[in-house]
Design an enzyme around this catalytic site. Structure first.
Site, PDB file in Angstrom:
ATOM      1  N   ARG A 226      36.443 -16.359 -47.352  1.00  0.00           N
ATOM      2  CA  ARG A 226      36.890 -17.722 -47.662  1.00  0.00           C
ATOM      3  C   ARG A 226      37.714 -18.309 -46.516  1.00  0.00           C
ATOM      4  O   ARG A 226      37.416 -19.395 -46.026  1.00  0.00           O
ATOM      5  CB  ARG A 226      37.707 -17.731 -48.959  1.00  0.00           C
ATOM      6  CG  ARG A 226      36.916 -17.257 -50.172  1.00  0.00           C
ATOM      7  CD  ARG A 226      37.719 -17.421 -51.452  1.00  0.00           C
ATOM      8  NE  ARG A 226      37.127 -16.677 -52.558  1.00  0.00           N
ATOM      9  CZ  ARG A 226      36.999 -17.137 -53.796  1.00  0.00           C
ATOM     10  NH1 ARG A 226      37.400 -18.347 -54.106  1.00  0.00           N
ATOM     11  NH2 ARG A 226      36.464 -16.390 -54.750  1.00  0.00           N
TER      12      ARG A 226
ATOM     13  N   ASP B 255      26.605  -7.056 -53.949  1.00  0.00           N
ATOM     14  CA  ASP B 255      25.722  -8.130 -53.490  1.00  0.00           C
ATOM     15  C   ASP B 255      25.708  -8.397 -51.990  1.00  0.00           C
ATOM     16  O   ASP B 255      24.681  -8.294 -51.325  1.00  0.00           O
ATOM     17  CB  ASP B 255      26.044  -9.410 -54.248  1.00  0.00           C
ATOM     18  CG  ASP B 255      27.538  -9.753 -54.226  1.00  0.00           C
ATOM     19  OD1 ASP B 255      28.359  -8.880 -53.916  1.00  0.00           O
ATOM     20  OD2 ASP B 255      27.892 -10.910 -54.522  1.00  0.00           O
TER      21      ASP B 255
ATOM     22  N   GLU C  29      37.809 -11.153 -49.913  1.00  0.00           N
ATOM     23  CA  GLU C  29      37.884 -12.572 -50.242  1.00  0.00           C
ATOM     24  C   GLU C  29      38.590 -13.370 -49.147  1.00  0.00           C
ATOM     25  O   GLU C  29      38.202 -14.500 -48.832  1.00  0.00           O
ATOM     26  CB  GLU C  29      38.597 -12.777 -51.583  1.00  0.00           C
ATOM     27  CG  GLU C  29      37.881 -12.177 -52.780  1.00  0.00           C
ATOM     28  CD  GLU C  29      36.606 -12.913 -53.152  1.00  0.00           C
ATOM     29  OE1 GLU C  29      36.316 -13.960 -52.543  1.00  0.00           O
ATOM     30  OE2 GLU C  29      35.895 -12.442 -54.060  1.00  0.00           O
TER      31      GLU C  29
ATOM     32  N   THR D 105      28.485 -15.492 -46.855  1.00  0.00           N
ATOM     33  CA  THR D 105      28.345 -15.402 -48.302  1.00  0.00           C
ATOM     34  C   THR D 105      29.164 -16.454 -49.039  1.00  0.00           C
ATOM     35  O   THR D 105      29.034 -16.602 -50.251  1.00  0.00           O
ATOM     36  CB  THR D 105      28.728 -13.986 -48.786  1.00  0.00           C
ATOM     37  OG1 THR D 105      28.252 -13.791 -50.126  1.00  0.00           O
ATOM     38  CG2 THR D 105      30.219 -13.762 -48.743  1.00  0.00           C
TER      39      THR D 105
ATOM     40  N   GLU E 205      25.002 -19.304 -56.648  1.00  0.00           N
ATOM     41  CA  GLU E 205      23.916 -18.448 -56.164  1.00  0.00           C
ATOM     42  C   GLU E 205      22.516 -18.982 -56.460  1.00  0.00           C
ATOM     43  O   GLU E 205      21.590 -18.815 -55.652  1.00  0.00           O
ATOM     44  CB  GLU E 205      24.068 -17.034 -56.732  1.00  0.00           C
ATOM     45  CG  GLU E 205      25.286 -16.287 -56.236  1.00  0.00           C
ATOM     46  CD  GLU E 205      26.562 -16.678 -56.978  1.00  0.00           C
ATOM     47  OE1 GLU E 205      27.657 -16.337 -56.489  1.00  0.00           O
ATOM     48  OE2 GLU E 205      26.455 -17.326 -58.045  1.00  0.00           O
TER      49      GLU E 205
END
Length: 579
Positions: free
Chosen positions: A190, A321, A186, A571, A481
């Site tokens: 991010r 994913d 993360e 992503t 998404e």
């Protein structure tokens, strides 16, 4: 004195006018930036992090001579991803442009409402609680929403807000946190992704300096006996040299830092970042066809023992994913100079198409697809669980992107069907939003099947649209998404139906999630907001402004804004400049 000069002197106003015009012309041509010029960096107060991770000796170092360098050579001329859009100057086209401009303005209004509340009530916190109006830290206390939203500010042309945010980001100290560890994945997508993207767009050098500081901290996660990263980057263990990879880590979490660290290597010329992620890629390559479902990798990895084949569960949803999502994107970011990513993508999608895709049984036989979960049982039979996830809606866009980059026309069609499936799910729910997890009644094959009322009566949820077996997790977490794939398929096909699809989705999301201060995750999309207020969960993750609203804004914008032939979006929807 001749007559001409006398006439001129008798008209001082004329001389003044001429001088003013010259001055104005000079100011415009000399001082105002041209559109093709790189913006001049501002001066910011840069706060150096109190611990310099670049100075930490590696306990398991890679000799300089053994570092894998970035691929060399001129980037290949890759196939165009974006549709060849042409301006429509007809009356109908002008009306359409006006409609899109108005709709885009409403998306920007939603963003500004969220941003203004974050700025006034939760500045420098990771998140705003959109009901109670407080700040909370969920990702180390390093202003996740602020960093994650930088590029959205730039894209929406909110430059004053952007520069104010950059000034705040320049003061972040990565060593100042109440946590003992950070989520490696993360923090990468991010924070590091946000910094690199904002730098690529603005060329503000302070952002790259902060990215290098953070990159060196994240690079410490690779200082393990086998150079594989753990799920948690424990700061003290990293400093002591005692980090070890996990034995049951989500596959996405430990493999999905490729884009960000590769871009950091490209911008800094430091191959160590690329070498770190390339080692993971080589491991994926060596194990891809040795798993229990050859072509795919299981949901969980034992990274300490380099065992990527033991688990028997396979999914494109949560926990796995972005492992798949990054494959075509890495190919593009490296300019096609590393062919392994095409091989990994093709083999993986062959397995996905054969084992994970399914077509739901619906009354009108709509040509839509979803991805489920698979489990390989003892006799190596593949047991498909026809359960969809909102998170897995990214798959439509991934198939579209891979289909364009690798000239696989069938993949673009599959991408469209998956994207239409997620949009169908939005339209089918009482709140107009797809739930977090849901079950569907599948057809035997990917071909259309006749509606079976008896089967529906026996297994379906009669409170939902025909075709749904359940809404096992009915929450909506402000996820991006579905709109991500709708955006990508619009840019790939040029079909304006995707813009209208996006607008329906935005209206539903706004109606169901809006609070007095901003927008909140909701507990149940099977409740119609028109019949009573939805239950707000008082949560607004940073991806709401970083991803969801950005995609809604971009699909309603001119297609040259963040062209897919110029940028790769990570992503977390951070555009990284392609070579």
């Amino acid at each position: 004195m001749n007559n001409t000069m006398a006439s001129t002197l008798r008209r001082p106003g004329r001389i003044t006018t001429i001088l003013v015009c010259i001055c104005v012309f000079y100011l415009f041509t000399v001082f105002l930036p041209r559109h093709d010029e790189t913006p001049r960096p501002h001066n910011y107060q840069f706060v150096k992090s109190s611990f310099d991770w670049s100075s930490l000796p590696q306990r398991h170092p890679v000799p300089q001579s053994e570092l894998t360098p970035l691929p060399k050579g001129k980037p290949l001329k890759l196939p165009k991803v974006q549709f060849a859009f042409k301006p429509d100057k007809s009356t109908k086209g002008k009306i359409r442009t006006q409609t899109l401009t108005k709709r885009r303005g409403e998306v920007e209004d939603a963003f500004l409402k969220s941003w203004t509340s974050y700025k006034s009530l939760a500045w420098m916190y990771d998140e705003l609680t959109p009901v109670s109006g407080k700040g909370k830290n969920t990702f180390g206390g390093w202003a996740a929403t602020l960093v994650d939203t930088l590029d959205t500010l730039w894209i929406m042309d909110l430059k004053a807000e952007f520069y104010e945010a950059v000034a705040a980001v320049a003061t972040i100290d990565w060593d100042q946190t109440d946590e003992t560890a950070c989520n490696f994945f993360e923090t990468t997508i991010r924070h590091l992704g946000g910094l690199l993207s904002a730098y690529d767009l603005s060329r503000e050098t302070v952002l790259l300096r902060k990215a290098e500081e953070l990159g060196d901290m994240l690079y410490a996660a690779f200082d393990t006996p086998n150079r594989m990263p753990p799920f948690w980057l424990d700061f003290q263990k990293a400093k002591d040299g005692t980090l070890r990879p996990g034995t049951w880590d989500p596959s996405a979490s430990v493999t999905s830092s490729c884009l960000e660290l590769t871009r950091l290597a490209q911008l800094t010329g430091r191959d160590k970042y690329y070498d770190a992620v390339d080692r993971i890629t080589r491991l994926l390559d060596s194990t891809q066809n040795a798993t229990k479902l050859p072509g795919m990798w299981p949901t969980f990895f034992d990274m300490e023992n380099l065992d990527l084949v033991r688990d028997n569960g396979f999914t494109l949803g949560a926990l796995a994913d972005s492992l798949y999502e990054l494959l075509p994107k890495m190919y593009a970011l490296l300019g096609g100079l590393e062919p392994v990513y095409e091989k990994l993508y093709r083999d993986a999608m062959d397995a996905v198409t054969k084992h994970l895709l399914f077509r739901p049984m619906v009354p009108n036989q709509a040509d839509i697809l979803f991805t489920g979960n698979a489990r390989v049982v003892d006799d190596f039979a593949v047991d498909l669980q026809p359960e969809g996830q909102h998170l897995a809606c990214f798959v439509g866009g991934m198939f579209g992107l891979g289909g364009k980059l690798f000239n696989i026309a069938e993949h673009v069609l599959i991408g469209e069907k998956i994207t239409r499936g997620c949009a169908w799910g939005y339209d089918a729910m009482p709140a107009g939003i797809l739930p977090e997890i849901f079950g569907l009644l599948p057809c035997p094959t990917l071909e259309a099947c006749a509606w079976d009322e008896g089967r529906w009566e026996a297994r379906g949820n009669h409170a939902l649209e025909k075709g749904f077996e359940n809404a096992r997790d009915p929450r909506y977490l402000l996820r991006p998404e579905a709109i991500e794939s709708v955006f990508l398929m619009y840019r790939i096909t040029g079909n304006p139906k995707y813009q209208d699809m996006a607008w329906r989705m935005f209206q539903a999301v706004r109606a169901a999630t809006e609070t007095e201060l901003a927008f909140s995750a909701i507990a149940d999309v099977t409740v119609d907001p028109a019949h009573g207020a939805t239950e707000k969960m008082d949560s607004m993750e940073s991806f709401w402004m970083s991803e969801t609203l950005k995609y809604f804004y971009l699909i309603l914008s001119p297609p040259d804004l963040i062209s897919l032939d110029e940028y790769v979006l990570n992503t977390e929807a951070h555009p990284l400049k392609r070579p």
